[in-house]
Enzyme design. Structure first.
Site, PDB file in Angstrom:
ATOM      1  N   HIS A  36      -7.108  -9.889  -3.886  1.00 38.26           N
ATOM      2  CA  HIS A  36      -6.016  -8.916  -3.707  1.00 38.26           C
ATOM      3  C   HIS A  36      -4.982  -9.075  -4.821  1.00 38.26           C
ATOM      4  O   HIS A  36      -3.774  -9.047  -4.568  1.00 38.26           O
ATOM      5  CB  HIS A  36      -5.374  -9.094  -2.313  1.00 38.26           C
ATOM      6  CG  HIS A  36      -6.276  -8.664  -1.200  1.00 38.26           C
ATOM      7  ND1 HIS A  36      -6.495  -7.347  -0.882  1.00 38.26           N
ATOM      8  CD2 HIS A  36      -7.036  -9.391  -0.344  1.00 38.26           C
ATOM      9  CE1 HIS A  36      -7.357  -7.271   0.128  1.00 38.26           C
ATOM     10  NE2 HIS A  36      -7.707  -8.509   0.466  1.00 38.26           N
ATOM     11  N   TRP A  43      -0.706  -2.909   8.259  1.00 40.81           N
ATOM     12  CA  TRP A  43      -1.150  -2.583   6.899  1.00 40.81           C
ATOM     13  C   TRP A  43      -0.864  -1.099   6.698  1.00 40.81           C
ATOM     14  O   TRP A  43      -1.039  -0.302   7.622  1.00 40.81           O
ATOM     15  CB  TRP A  43      -2.646  -2.882   6.757  1.00 40.81           C
ATOM     16  CG  TRP A  43      -2.973  -4.305   7.069  1.00 40.81           C
ATOM     17  CD1 TRP A  43      -3.489  -4.794   8.233  1.00 40.81           C
ATOM     18  CD2 TRP A  43      -2.776  -5.437   6.220  1.00 40.81           C
ATOM     19  NE1 TRP A  43      -3.632  -6.159   8.156  1.00 40.81           N
ATOM     20  CE2 TRP A  43      -3.198  -6.580   6.929  1.00 40.81           C
ATOM     21  CE3 TRP A  43      -2.282  -5.602   4.917  1.00 40.81           C
ATOM     22  CZ2 TRP A  43      -3.156  -7.866   6.390  1.00 40.81           C
ATOM     23  CZ3 TRP A  43      -2.241  -6.878   4.389  1.00 40.81           C
ATOM     24  CH2 TRP A  43      -2.676  -7.993   5.109  1.00 40.81           C
ATOM     25  N   THR A  44      -0.459  -0.737   5.474  1.00 44.84           N
ATOM     26  CA  THR A  44       0.092   0.621   5.339  1.00 44.84           C
ATOM     27  C   THR A  44      -0.722   1.542   4.428  1.00 44.84           C
ATOM     28  O   THR A  44      -0.176   2.482   3.866  1.00 44.84           O
ATOM     29  CB  THR A  44       1.551   0.537   4.845  1.00 44.84           C
ATOM     30  OG1 THR A  44       1.575  -0.180   3.601  1.00 44.84           O
ATOM     31  CG2 THR A  44       2.434  -0.165   5.858  1.00 44.84           C
ATOM     32  N   ASP A  61      -0.362  -7.160  -3.597  1.00 40.48           N
ATOM     33  CA  ASP A  61      -1.755  -6.812  -3.301  1.00 40.48           C
ATOM     34  C   ASP A  61      -2.330  -6.058  -4.487  1.00 40.48           C
ATOM     35  O   ASP A  61      -1.673  -5.908  -5.520  1.00 40.48           O
ATOM     36  CB  ASP A  61      -1.853  -6.009  -1.992  1.00 40.48           C
ATOM     37  CG  ASP A  61      -3.126  -6.342  -1.223  1.00 40.48           C
ATOM     38  OD1 ASP A  61      -4.209  -6.180  -1.806  1.00 40.48           O
ATOM     39  OD2 ASP A  61      -3.043  -6.778  -0.054  1.00 40.48           O
ATOM     40  N   ARG A  92       0.849  -1.191   0.000  1.00 41.98           N
ATOM     41  CA  ARG A  92       0.000   0.000   0.000  1.00 41.98           C
ATOM     42  C   ARG A  92       0.879   1.234   0.000  1.00 41.98           C
ATOM     43  O   ARG A  92       0.609   2.219  -0.653  1.00 41.98           O
ATOM     44  CB  ARG A  92      -0.939  -0.022   1.191  1.00 41.98           C
ATOM     45  CG  ARG A  92      -2.214  -0.823   0.979  1.00 41.98           C
ATOM     46  CD  ARG A  92      -1.987  -2.225   0.455  1.00 41.98           C
ATOM     47  NE  ARG A  92      -3.208  -2.957   0.249  1.00 41.98           N
ATOM     48  CZ  ARG A  92      -3.804  -3.721   1.161  1.00 41.98           C
ATOM     49  NH1 ARG A  92      -3.258  -3.890   2.352  1.00 41.98           N
ATOM     50  NH2 ARG A  92      -4.919  -4.354   0.878  1.00 41.98           N
ATOM     51  N   GLU A 139     -10.642 -12.036   2.145  1.00 45.92           N
ATOM     52  CA  GLU A 139     -11.478 -11.051   1.462  1.00 45.92           C
ATOM     53  C   GLU A 139     -11.608 -11.319  -0.038  1.00 45.92           C
ATOM     54  O   GLU A 139     -11.264 -10.463  -0.847  1.00 45.92           O
ATOM     55  CB  GLU A 139     -10.894  -9.647   1.699  1.00 45.92           C
ATOM     56  CG  GLU A 139     -10.840  -9.294   3.172  1.00 45.92           C
ATOM     57  CD  GLU A 139     -10.155  -7.964   3.458  1.00 45.92           C
ATOM     58  OE1 GLU A 139     -10.652  -7.237   4.319  1.00 45.92           O
ATOM     59  OE2 GLU A 139      -9.123  -7.657   2.835  1.00 45.92           O
TER      60      GLU A 139
END
Ligand code: ACM
Ligand code: ZN
Length: 758
Positions: A257, A470-471, A185, A156, A321
């Site tokens: 993802h 998580w960024t 991702d 991210r 997810e």
């Protein structure tokens, strides 16, 4: 008289001798056993102390030498000896024995020695401008869990190889031995794969990033985010971690993802694209198409190349997810479902089971490489996942409870305790934007990886805990450190220390020496741990509030009572303070260098109803009852934050409060506050009625305040409402505040605080 430079030097040298500061082996994480022998002289450690090692422990030796090179010379002849050979069931165990002439660090293995060296380094005092006195005695230590993990998302936002190495240094300082590296991702592909060069040529780049919080807007900035690690860089990072006894577990998150991979190779998706590397955080429906042989081949090839690169016995295959929308419509996916003979059940749709097919396929590829898969807890949604698959429980602890019940090994990373992308303070106005949630240091510290109700057999399957970062909202490395530190210290104690030895207050007292290490290494860290918890206890007999506070060791609490910001010249708190009249208390802790921590402010209003006997005709709404009825007359006035504990919430019912004063009083005004927060359904009152009683039994209506409708333009915040009438002598009042009822809002909460009368 003027001292000559030579005399001054002699005096200073003498004082160095006398003032050598003392080490303390009660470090973070707390060792299992520390025994100090004050009958013997301490060992004097300085940069001139010789470190003796065997060849196999050269790196541990170099590591210790670099730590002690920061100390001045001790001028003493002692040695530190590092060796293996300690007999222990735990391969990471170590023992440190300190005598006046010798320190021996003996490990059950090289990692054990490494942790012994970490303990020595962390035992140094905050001030290392003097040689260090190492008390004689013994430390005997071993970790509680063999798996002590930390996860980092470099997708991210991208963090380069040097930053990743610094992250690994941070892990080593906290005795963490597993680095879960989230490399792919939707927003980027960050690992070179030789068989699929477009993954990095195309997939490692995105043109911008969502501005602000997801859901609040759609604007994308124009700052490109790109970067990836070549396989050579990765080998170098793996070696760097291995020197610190840290195993890197790579994650290739699939089958969802995968937008960066789909943008690179659109033929791997159900629709064929076109696809883009995402600039925002969710809302996609496109995932890998397991109906296509080419996609399954891609999964096998990518995982194989990654497993050949990383020596870890595990590969993380994600699995979280995964929207099933495309699979439902895709002829290839539906053909695969038919080919596999999948039949939908009440528990798992055909598409959910199709994900199980992907999981099994990945696990088989891993098995051919002599490895096992780890997957996020969604992999449990299918029955027949391989028994060696490890479940990473992230949606709370449910995945760990269910996973162990099904005989899987599990790793505990519950979001509500161990997600370091969550806020660490409830004062969101002063925090950098975060994804949400609330995980302060104390919450991390309180986590117990053996969940209630687990049998011994289930507990044996818990490999250990891990925190995840998580960024999405972490754009820089300095910010990353802010999110990690000092929560990582609390995590370390959850991972390492026996639960019966854990104590949050004691942990805080041990933190200054760890924070001195952060300072020495130049790490950024959050300061909330320095903040002061100010408590107010009502003393009803004297109609006063007693302010008490816990102060972080080494810092000083100062306060003002006039609403001004505390400074180093403000009154020093040195014990409970009794407050019995209107004031605004502002308190803050000051570090030894005068740096001020967060200022906490509370408004006190003492009037006729304060500390009176109060009854409510309707119960408050339990999630927001906080201090209950007494909270309405405790002297503490609510601010804009309805979660502060000062407010009392009512769901649908009026706040109907009867208060008997402690002493009769003449009053001509009753006042109360409401708190408006539209997104939470916290809205304004409709009508307020004041009744008065001279005898405490018979009440008559004194005044009414109408608020015709909820003003749609009213902004969030706290509002004071005053109801005036002719002066009257009273023993009790009844205040009935009725909520307004705007249409179209399913839940309305009326927040009321501090009922006053003058
Ligand atoms: C996750 O946080 N989606 C595993
Ligand atoms: Zn498909």
């Amino acid at each position: 008289m003027k001292l000559s430079a030579a005399i001054l030097a002699v005096i200073l040298a003498a004082s160095v001798d006398v003032q050598a500061a003392k080490a303390d082996y009660n470090v973070v994480p707390l060792p299992q056993s520390v025994a100090v022998d004050n009958s013997q002289k301490p060992f004097l450690l300085g940069s001139d102390t010789r470190v003796i090692t065997t060849k196999a422990l050269d790196r541990e030796g170099d590591f210790l030498r670099s730590c002690i090179s920061r100390l001045p010379k001790a001028g003493a002849k002692g040695t530190v000896e590092l060796k293996t050979g300690l007999k222990s069931d735990n391969p990471e165990a170590y023992r440190i024995t300190v005598t006046p002439k010798r320190i021996i660090v003996e490990g059950a293995s090289a990692p054990g020695v490494f942790y012994g060296v970490q303990t020595l380094r962390k035992s140094f005092p905050v001030d290392i401008s003097q040689p260090v006195e190492m008390p004689a005695g013994e430390v005997a230590d071993a970790p509680r869990f063999a798996y002590r993990g930390a996860h980092l998302d470099v997708v991210r936002h991208f963090f380069n190889a040097d930053e990743v190495k610094t992250f690994i240094d941070m892990l080593a300082l906290h005795n963490i031995n597993k680095f879960h590296w989230h490399l792919t991702d939707d927003q980027g592909w960050r690992i070179e794969i030789k068989k699929y060069p477009r993954l990095t040529e195309v997939g490692s780049k995105r043109p911008g990033t969502l501005i602000g919080r997801y859901g609040a807007g759609t604007e994308i900035d124009s700052i490109p985010v790109e970067g990836f690690f070549t396989q050579d860089q990765i080998r170098d990072i793996i070696a760097y971690a291995a020197e610190r006894h840290i195993e890197i577990i790579p994650e290739i998150d699939l089958p969802s993802h995968m937008m960066a991979a789909l943008a690179s190779y659109p033929e791997l998706g159900c629709t064929g694209g076109p696809y883009e590397v995402l600039c925002t955080w969710a809302g996609y429906k496109d995932v890998l198409c397991p109906g296509k042989d080419k996609t399954m081949e891609f999964i096998g090839n990518v995982l194989s190349e990654v497993m050949e690169l990383f020596p870890s016995k595990f590969i993380h295959i994600g699995g979280d997810e995964c929207p099933k929308d495309r699979w439902k419509e895709c002829p290839d996916c539906q053909a695969r479902i038919a080919e596999l003979g999948i039949v939908a059940t009440d528990e798992a749709s055909a598409e959910t089971q199709l994900q199980g097919y992907v999981t099994r396929y990945a696990a088989e590829v891993a098995r051919r490489h002599g490895k096992s898969i780890i997957g996020w807890d969604e992999i449990l949604e299918c029955d027949d996942i391989p028994q060696d698959a490890v479940v990473m429980s992230w949606r709370g602890i449910d995945g760990a409870v269910k996973g162990t019940a099904r005989n899987h090994r599990v790793i505990q990373t519950p979001n509500d305790y161990l997600y370091f992308d969550y806020y660490q303070s409830d004062n969101m106005d002063t925090e950098p934007l975060a994804i949400g949630g609330y995980v302060p240091v104390e919450r991390v510290y309180s986590f117990e990886p053996f969940s209630d109700g687990m049998t011994d057999a289930q507990k044996a399957l818990v490999m250990g805990p891990q925190a995840n970062l998580w960024t999405e909202y972490v754009p820089t490395f300095s910010h990353l450190q802010y999110m990690e530190l000092p929560r990582m210290a609390a995590l370390a104690e959850v991972q390492w220390t026996a639960p019966e030895k854990k104590n949050y207050h004691d942990f805080k007292c041990r933190m200054p020496r760890l924070i001195a290490n952060y300072e020495r290494e130049g790490y950024n860290y959050a300061r909330h741990i320095f903040d002061t918890d100010v408590d107010f206890i009502p003393d009803r007999a004297s109609r006063s509030l007693v302010m008490s506070a816990s102060v972080y060791p080494g810092s000083a609490l100062r306060y003002t009572l006039d609403g001004s910001q505390p400074t180093t010249a403000s009154t020093l708190y040195d014990g409970p303070v009794s407050l019995s009249s209107d004031c605004i208390v502002s308190a803050a802790a000051f570090a030894p260098d005068g740096t001020r921590g967060t200022v906490t402010s509370d408004t006190l209003r003492v009037s006729a109803p304060t500390f009176g006997d109060i009854t409510l005709a309707y119960e408050p709404y339990s999630p927001f009852a906080f201090g209950g009825a007494d909270g309405l007359v405790d002297g503490l006035v609510g601010n804009d934050n309805f979660r502060s504990g000062r407010w009392v919430g009512f769901l649908g019912d009026p706040c109907d409060a009867t208060i008997t004063f402690r002493e009769p009083a003449t009053v001509s005004q009753v006042a109360f506050k409401t708190c408006i927060v539209w997104p939470e359904g916290a809205l304004e009152f409709r009508k307020a009625e004041v009744y008065g009683s001279a005898d405490g039994k018979n009440f008559r209506l004194l005044a009414t305040l109408d608020n015709p409708e909820q003003d749609p333009a009213q902004t969030n915040g706290a509002y004071l409402h005053e109801i005036n009438f002719d002066p009257v002598s009273l023993k009790a009042i009844r205040l009935v505040v009725t909520p307004c009822e705007p249409s179209g809002i399913w839940k309305r909460i009326l927040f009321v605080d501090e009922i006053q009368a003058r």
